[in-house]
Design a protein around this motif. Sequence first.
Motif, PDB file in Angstrom:
ATOM      1  N   GLY A 104       0.779  -1.063   0.138  1.00 16.84           N
ATOM      2  CA  GLY A 104       0.083   0.143   0.173  1.00 16.84           C
ATOM      3  C   GLY A 104       0.788   1.352  -0.060  1.00 16.84           C
ATOM      4  O   GLY A 104       0.306   2.323  -0.412  1.00 16.84           O
ATOM      5  N   ALA A 105       1.884   1.282   0.558  1.00 16.57           N
ATOM      6  CA  ALA A 105       2.788   2.353   0.619  1.00 16.57           C
ATOM      7  C   ALA A 105       3.347   2.630  -0.659  1.00 16.57           C
ATOM      8  O   ALA A 105       3.713   3.778  -1.138  1.00 16.57           O
ATOM      9  CB  ALA A 105       4.131   2.136   1.284  1.00 16.57           C
ATOM     10  N   LEU A 106       3.710   1.613  -1.819  1.00 19.88           N
ATOM     11  CA  LEU A 106       4.069   1.860  -2.984  1.00 19.88           C
ATOM     12  C   LEU A 106       3.000   2.566  -3.603  1.00 19.88           C
ATOM     13  O   LEU A 106       3.389   3.344  -4.744  1.00 19.88           O
ATOM     14  CB  LEU A 106       4.472   0.525  -3.790  1.00 19.88           C
ATOM     15  CG  LEU A 106       5.672  -0.220  -2.955  1.00 19.88           C
ATOM     16  CD1 LEU A 106       6.168  -1.474  -3.593  1.00 19.88           C
ATOM     17  CD2 LEU A 106       6.843   0.667  -2.831  1.00 19.88           C
ATOM     18  N   VAL A 107       1.779   2.160  -3.649  1.00 17.43           N
ATOM     19  CA  VAL A 107       0.462   2.786  -4.231  1.00 17.43           C
ATOM     20  C   VAL A 107       0.305   4.253  -3.857  1.00 17.43           C
ATOM     21  O   VAL A 107       0.266   5.273  -4.471  1.00 17.43           O
ATOM     22  CB  VAL A 107      -0.618   2.002  -3.965  1.00 17.43           C
ATOM     23  CG1 VAL A 107      -1.903   2.865  -4.327  1.00 17.43           C
ATOM     24  CG2 VAL A 107      -0.682   0.806  -4.407  1.00 17.43           C
ATOM     25  N   ALA A 108       0.822   4.626  -2.346  1.00 17.69           N
ATOM     26  CA  ALA A 108       0.728   5.826  -1.774  1.00 17.69           C
ATOM     27  C   ALA A 108       1.892   6.664  -2.545  1.00 17.69           C
ATOM     28  O   ALA A 108       1.564   8.040  -2.744  1.00 17.69           O
ATOM     29  CB  ALA A 108       0.773   5.602  -0.450  1.00 17.69           C
ATOM     30  N   VAL A 109       2.902   6.224  -2.799  1.00 14.76           N
ATOM     31  CA  VAL A 109       4.023   6.989  -3.352  1.00 14.76           C
ATOM     32  C   VAL A 109       3.682   7.275  -4.759  1.00 14.76           C
ATOM     33  O   VAL A 109       3.754   8.698  -5.160  1.00 14.76           O
ATOM     34  CB  VAL A 109       5.185   6.180  -3.342  1.00 14.76           C
ATOM     35  CG1 VAL A 109       6.681   7.095  -4.093  1.00 14.76           C
ATOM     36  CG2 VAL A 109       5.952   6.068  -1.850  1.00 14.76           C
TER      37      VAL A 109
END
Length: 305
Positions: A110-115
């Motif tokens: 989810g953090a990769l999506v957020a970035v």
Amino acid sequence: MNALTIDGFTSRTLPGAGDVQIQVAVGGNGPAVVLLHGFPQTHYMWRHVARQLASTHTVIVPDLRGYGRSDKPAEDGPQTYSKRTMANDVVNITGALGFDHFGLIGHDRGALVAVRAGLDHPETIDYLGILDVLPTLDTWSVLHGVDAKVAWHLYLMAQPVGLPEKMIAAVAPEFFASFLDTWDTDGSTFTAQERDYYIDSAVAAVDSIVADYRASAGIDLDMDRADRADGRQLAMPVGVISQDWGAQLGFDAAALWRAWAPDLTYKATASGHFMAEENPGEVATFITTLARRQAATPPATSAAR
């Protein structure tokens, strides 16, 4: 499989990008903050943190496309599970709830999506919080030699369509359980019911989970390389809380993040990978501190984004 839900939150199905439907839990009142889960989990990993934030925020907690109860479209090209497409899901569902800007927090996948959302939609993301991951470009650059065995699953799921799906499906419960058990530092983070729920949810999503990972070895990496070449950075306040993987793999995580995020705060934590469940108070404080930092940003700086 009986899905676990966050007490006090309402479940809704909202349109993401294209015709994909995203399952979302919503609770609380106030400015919006979106929480994105990691692997091999669902939105339920945020249950403790979400309830704490709900006293001051409207908390929006989706299952990413391909996970949980959200749609799992067949991979018909690299864009299907690119982080750009998944970021567009997030912007669409938040807009459908009436918010044109919001804070965004992501753990692991989810953090990769957020970035990607922060890079593609800087006018929409007020602040960005990252839990226990590196940007895609840096993840691949720091893995080398025998120490890279900690990320063996990245290489497996990076392979062309067919073989990794078949291999994982053959032992799917054991495959997904291995991550829950290895990354749970003292074996007490999940109840037996919660552990079974995460495993069952992932077993039902083998193909889409592999497609998500495959994208990060292909199209997502290409996007990061293009952004780095163009000098694009995250314009909003960014906070990162992470285990100190650099001690084992020989990199400076804060320096890697600062190359993407000039307005960065970085914190190493003693918690394990599943920190939102292991130490939700620390994570909730991390998020509220980041939100206050953004609120104190001078208007001229915000407008410059």
